[in-house]
Write an enzyme that holds these catalytic residues in place. Sequence first.
Site, PDB file in Angstrom:
ATOM      1  N   CYS A 131       0.562  -1.268   0.046  1.00  0.00           N
ATOM      2  CA  CYS A 131      -0.267   0.011   0.077  1.00  0.00           C
ATOM      3  C   CYS A 131       0.923   1.274  -0.060  1.00  0.00           C
ATOM      4  O   CYS A 131       0.483   2.433  -0.547  1.00  0.00           O
ATOM      5  CB  CYS A 131      -1.090  -0.458   1.046  1.00  0.00           C
ATOM      6  SG  CYS A 131      -0.174  -0.156   2.764  1.00  0.00           S
ATOM      7  N   HIS A 166      -1.985   0.985   7.070  1.00  0.00           N
ATOM      8  CA  HIS A 166      -2.376   1.302   6.460  1.00  0.00           C
ATOM      9  C   HIS A 166      -2.815   2.183   5.789  1.00  0.00           C
ATOM     10  O   HIS A 166      -2.730   3.203   6.771  1.00  0.00           O
ATOM     11  CB  HIS A 166      -3.730   0.210   5.611  1.00  0.00           C
ATOM     12  CG  HIS A 166      -3.953  -0.147   4.089  1.00  0.00           C
ATOM     13  ND1 HIS A 166      -3.801  -0.192   3.479  1.00  0.00           N
ATOM     14  CD2 HIS A 166      -6.045   0.742   3.318  1.00  0.00           C
ATOM     15  CE1 HIS A 166      -4.709  -0.446   1.862  1.00  0.00           C
ATOM     16  NE2 HIS A 166      -5.729   0.178   1.981  1.00  0.00           N
ATOM     17  N   SER A 183      -5.052  -2.929  -1.711  1.00  0.00           N
ATOM     18  CA  SER A 183      -4.779  -3.555  -0.689  1.00  0.00           C
ATOM     19  C   SER A 183      -5.275  -4.948  -0.854  1.00  0.00           C
ATOM     20  O   SER A 183      -5.614  -4.925  -2.044  1.00  0.00           O
ATOM     21  CB  SER A 183      -6.262  -3.028   0.714  1.00  0.00           C
ATOM     22  OG  SER A 183      -6.683  -3.650   1.742  1.00  0.00           O
TER      23      SER A 183
END
Length: 335
Positions: A131, A166, A183
């Site tokens: 990510c 993330h 993702s």
Amino acid sequence: MASTAGYEAMRSGKVLLFYVNRDGLPLSDRCSERMWTFCMEQYPTHTNEIKALRDQKVNYPKVTYIEPPYHLATNNRLSVAEKLRQIQTYIQRLEYNYTGMQFFEINTNRPISGLMDAARHMMTEALPIKCLEAFLIAVYLTTGMIGVDRFNISFKTRFNSITYRHVVLGIRYNQIYGALGLSRRSDLAYRPLNSKYDRLSTLINDYIQAYKNYGHTVLRIKIGSPILHDLKSFLTIDWKAAVILPNKTDKEDYERELDKVSRVWRHMNLYMAYRGNVPHTSVMQPPRTLVTTASLPSRPQPTSNRSNCHQLSVTKTPMSVNDTSTAAQNYAIRV
């Protein structure tokens, strides 16, 4: 400094999440062996298939090089929404890196120019990415889109007592929001630019709900300042203009604070031409904001006892362009 082992283990407590390659590309023998071994440890039911791939010497499937859309940002024939969709398609074609070995070493405290050099390297190698790498590629490819504000949206979540991180690239254009990213789960990455997200808080709440659907508890969300449209800038990315603690904050409170932050962005000059010395007054930074349940305007605001449990938790301090914000060096998500 590079690890003496050639790679570095990234952990959440005692749980090993993945490794980061410190030896550069092509992968050294020690990194390659660690990657294959860890991959088999991650997917024990597919050990035979992984070994077959590792030991295959001939008849490799043909690999198609993915041409980066370098000039997409300046293409006047496409709408901004279509440009973003094509950039997202390119990022997805690079594919998510499931090997457990992050191929590119990234220091988020580097200036924008250094991070964009890293993004070019990633696009040249066209290897699977995670990510944070997708975030940097998205920043590179959206630079020059007039009227488009880009900012990081960083998540810290917990699942089964393990903490994950993330990040996606938030987008704002004509007061409409969206996001680019990558993702394991599609609904934790891309958000198309459409009228559904007419407020920043609406976009953030959509991600929070997606995390809840996978059993993740969202511990913290960091919203960064808009990133300059300058690939050669010596400034660093402000990764933490606003911090939201959803579990400790009333929804209406953090939505109100997010609206305040987005209003400040309207006064920022994000299209400066590259200059070796940038005066502090030429870049307006929004204040840092920490949003918790103690941020209710009607609450008492003690001024002397900083350890008091009712201490004011919306803190706003001016930020200079030389502030070196500390951000997580690597991001991972497993849901």
